[in-house]
Scaffold this motif. Structure first.
Motif, mmCIF file in Angstrom:
data_model
loop_
_atom_site.group_PDB
_atom_site.id
_atom_site.type_symbol
_atom_site.label_atom_id
_atom_site.label_comp_id
_atom_site.label_asym_id
_atom_site.label_seq_id
_atom_site.Cartn_x
_atom_site.Cartn_y
_atom_site.Cartn_z
ATOM 1 N N ASN A 141 41.176 47.195 36.514
ATOM 2 C CA ASN A 141 40.181 46.176 36.830
ATOM 3 C C ASN A 141 39.164 46.693 37.856
ATOM 4 O O ASN A 141 38.000 46.301 37.828
ATOM 5 C CB ASN A 141 40.857 44.921 37.394
ATOM 6 C CG ASN A 141 41.701 44.200 36.371
ATOM 7 O OD1 ASN A 141 41.196 43.530 35.485
ATOM 8 N ND2 ASN A 141 43.012 44.345 36.479
ATOM 9 N N ARG B 281 43.194 37.605 41.909
ATOM 10 C CA ARG B 281 42.005 38.438 42.027
ATOM 11 C C ARG B 281 42.197 39.496 43.116
ATOM 12 O O ARG B 281 42.718 39.198 44.191
ATOM 13 C CB ARG B 281 40.783 37.586 42.371
ATOM 14 C CG ARG B 281 40.395 36.584 41.311
ATOM 15 C CD ARG B 281 39.198 35.781 41.773
ATOM 16 N NE ARG B 281 39.015 34.575 40.976
ATOM 17 C CZ ARG B 281 38.559 33.419 41.458
ATOM 18 N NH1 ARG B 281 38.268 33.314 42.745
ATOM 19 N NH2 ARG B 281 38.409 32.381 40.671
ATOM 20 N N LEU C 206 41.036 40.506 35.628
ATOM 21 C CA LEU C 206 40.771 40.325 37.059
ATOM 22 C C LEU C 206 39.462 40.970 37.495
ATOM 23 O O LEU C 206 39.280 41.299 38.658
ATOM 24 C CB LEU C 206 41.936 40.909 37.871
ATOM 25 C CG LEU C 206 43.321 40.347 37.532
ATOM 26 C CD1 LEU C 206 44.387 41.041 38.359
ATOM 27 C CD2 LEU C 206 43.371 38.842 37.758
ATOM 28 N N GLY D 9 36.440 39.536 37.324
ATOM 29 C CA GLY D 9 35.417 38.583 37.718
ATOM 30 C C GLY D 9 34.236 38.571 36.776
ATOM 31 O O GLY D 9 33.087 38.401 37.194
ATOM 32 N N ASP E 87 34.833 31.907 37.465
ATOM 33 C CA ASP E 87 35.738 32.898 36.870
ATOM 34 C C ASP E 87 36.290 32.344 35.557
ATOM 35 O O ASP E 87 37.444 31.944 35.460
ATOM 36 C CB ASP E 87 36.878 33.215 37.846
ATOM 37 C CG ASP E 87 37.720 34.400 37.387
ATOM 38 O OD1 ASP E 87 37.335 35.043 36.393
ATOM 39 O OD2 ASP E 87 38.751 34.672 38.021
ATOM 40 N N HIS F 243 40.782 40.741 45.661
ATOM 41 C CA HIS F 243 39.852 40.732 46.791
ATOM 42 C C HIS F 243 40.297 41.729 47.870
ATOM 43 O O HIS F 243 39.459 42.421 48.460
ATOM 44 C CB HIS F 243 39.758 39.326 47.381
ATOM 45 C CG HIS F 243 38.963 38.373 46.544
ATOM 46 N ND1 HIS F 243 37.584 38.430 46.455
ATOM 47 C CD2 HIS F 243 39.353 37.344 45.751
ATOM 48 C CE1 HIS F 243 37.152 37.465 45.647
ATOM 49 N NE2 HIS F 243 38.207 36.800 45.210
#
Length: 405
Positions: free
Chosen positions: A85, A40, A203, A205, A194, A42
């Protein structure tokens, strides 16, 4: 007078690109690895938040950049080319920003503009699995002796795994009412999973969000009918920017791959693939498709900008010029959807015609461009847009009628 950043002088496009370019380059550098590891993004979201990406539409005096919708989508196209994404993660955020850009009499929006200016990211949880229609939902905001609470479950909660706040579409709190409810992503009773298992955009979410007796203080919901009158167009334009970015990424990766190839096919017209007229033709077609997709997005964004500037003079105006301007902007976005979708799907397929079987290696993940384009394009099928466009041109039908509760 109600105002929006579309009416204020803001940063130039060149200034915006210069500010965000280092972040975009950093995101692009790790995109393939994130895709391969299914990690992911982040970190990437954090870099964008630190750079105040979510505040591009806020005026300078409120901590933003005063960008127009066209400038915002120029950045989203660039972000989509870096990692498709990411613009989808921010899709609900930018739609919510349009809801709160205008001044309001009771000051409701000021608190949310402050949140946006300080870097908060707003996700969304609107759709429900298994429902019969957009407004057929079990998620509800109900009044209790201890205050309103939110219950039930949403799917396609795009961006919420990365968000500070989640915008939730819910029935209530009064009979026959539909509201947009704002809850903190880490509030008690909120569970994020997820579990999105689509073939692309893996990716983002975009999974399930469950609300179990989530307390909602007064001031954290408003009627769905009070959202920005052009918000549906903004939602769709974000998808188109993502598709245009995917097209540009396909063109970039194709060009790099051809340049690095040394071996050509026996039927080739030159020893080096980059000198082969047939290969050059494929690269040229993919490049033209990417450029046409980008041009269509920015054209529709300009039409929408003009409509928003007119609307800002009177938010409740039902004057024919205002109403038709908003409808024409929505149609412009829908028309762009047809051309951009076709361009992205074609570009992400044609690139393989210029490459050898080595391009199919999972380590290169070139297939992600088609998978991602196909996934984004499937969220709002173009067949419905084509009919709506035709009905508007022929009969003047309201293109947004389906989204009136």
């Amino acid at each position: 007078m109600p105002t929006t950043t579309a009416t204020r002088a803001g940063a130039t496009t060149a200034e915006l690109l210069a500010h965000f370019r280092p972040v975009l380059d950093r995101i692009a550098a790790g995109a393939l690895e994130r895709e391969s590891d299914r990690r992911r993004p982040h970190d990437a979201v954090g870099w964008l938040k630190k750079a105040r990406f979510g505040a591009v539409r806020l005026p300078h005096e409120e901590g933003g950049f005063g960008a127009t919708i066209e400038q915002e989508h120029t950045l989203l196209i660039e972000l989509g080319a870096a990692d498709s994404n990411l613009p989808q993660i921010w899709r609900n955020h930018f739609a919510f920003v349009e809801d709160v850009l205008f001044d309001d009499e009771d000051g409701r929006n000021e608190q949310w503009r402050d949140e946006i200016a300080t870097g908060a990211l707003f996700g969304g949880a609107w759709s429900e699995a298994g429902s019969r229609s957009f407004f057929d939902m079990r998620t509800a905001l109900t009044r209790t002796v201890d205050g309103p609470v939110l219950n039930r479950q949403k799917f396609y909660s795009t961006g919420s795994l990365f968000a500070d706040w989640i915008s939730v579409l819910a029935a209530g709190p009064d009979a026959d009412q539909v509201s947009l409810v704002l809850v903190e992503a880490d509030a008690a009773g909120v569970t994020l999973v997820d579990d999105w298992d689509g073939i692309g955009q893996r990716l983002t979410g975009s999974g399930t969000t469950t609300f179990d007796e989530v307390a909602v203080p007064v001031g954290r919901w408003y009627p769905f009918a009070q959202r920005a009158r052009y918000q549906e167009a903004v939602y769709q334009l974000n998808h188109l920017a993502t598709l245009a970015g995917i097209s540009r990424a396909a063109q970039r990766d194709l060009t790099d791959a051809v340049r690095s190839r040394l071996r050509n096919y026996p039927q080739g017209l030159a020893d080096a693939p980059r000198e082969d007229a047939q290969i050059q033709e494929v690269v040229g077609r993919v490049s033209a498709l990417a450029s046409s997709a980008e041009a269509s997005v920015l054209w529709a964004a300009r039409v929408l900008d003009d409509a928003v500037v007119t609307l800002a003079e009177d938010l409740a105006s039902q004057e024919p010029a205002v109403v038709e301007g908003l409808r024409a902007a929505t149609i412009a976005v829908y028309e762009a959807q047809l051309t951009v979708t076709e361009a992205a799907l074609a570009a992400s397929t044609l690139l393989f015609d210029a490459l050898s079987s080595s391009a199919l290696a999972e380590s290169r993940a070139l297939d992600r461009h088609w998978r991602n384009a196909r996934t984004v394009a499937s969220h709002n099928p173009r067949v419905y847009r084509a009919r709506v466009i035709g009905d508007w041109h022929l009969n003047g039908a309201d293109p947004s009628a389906a989204f009136a509760p």
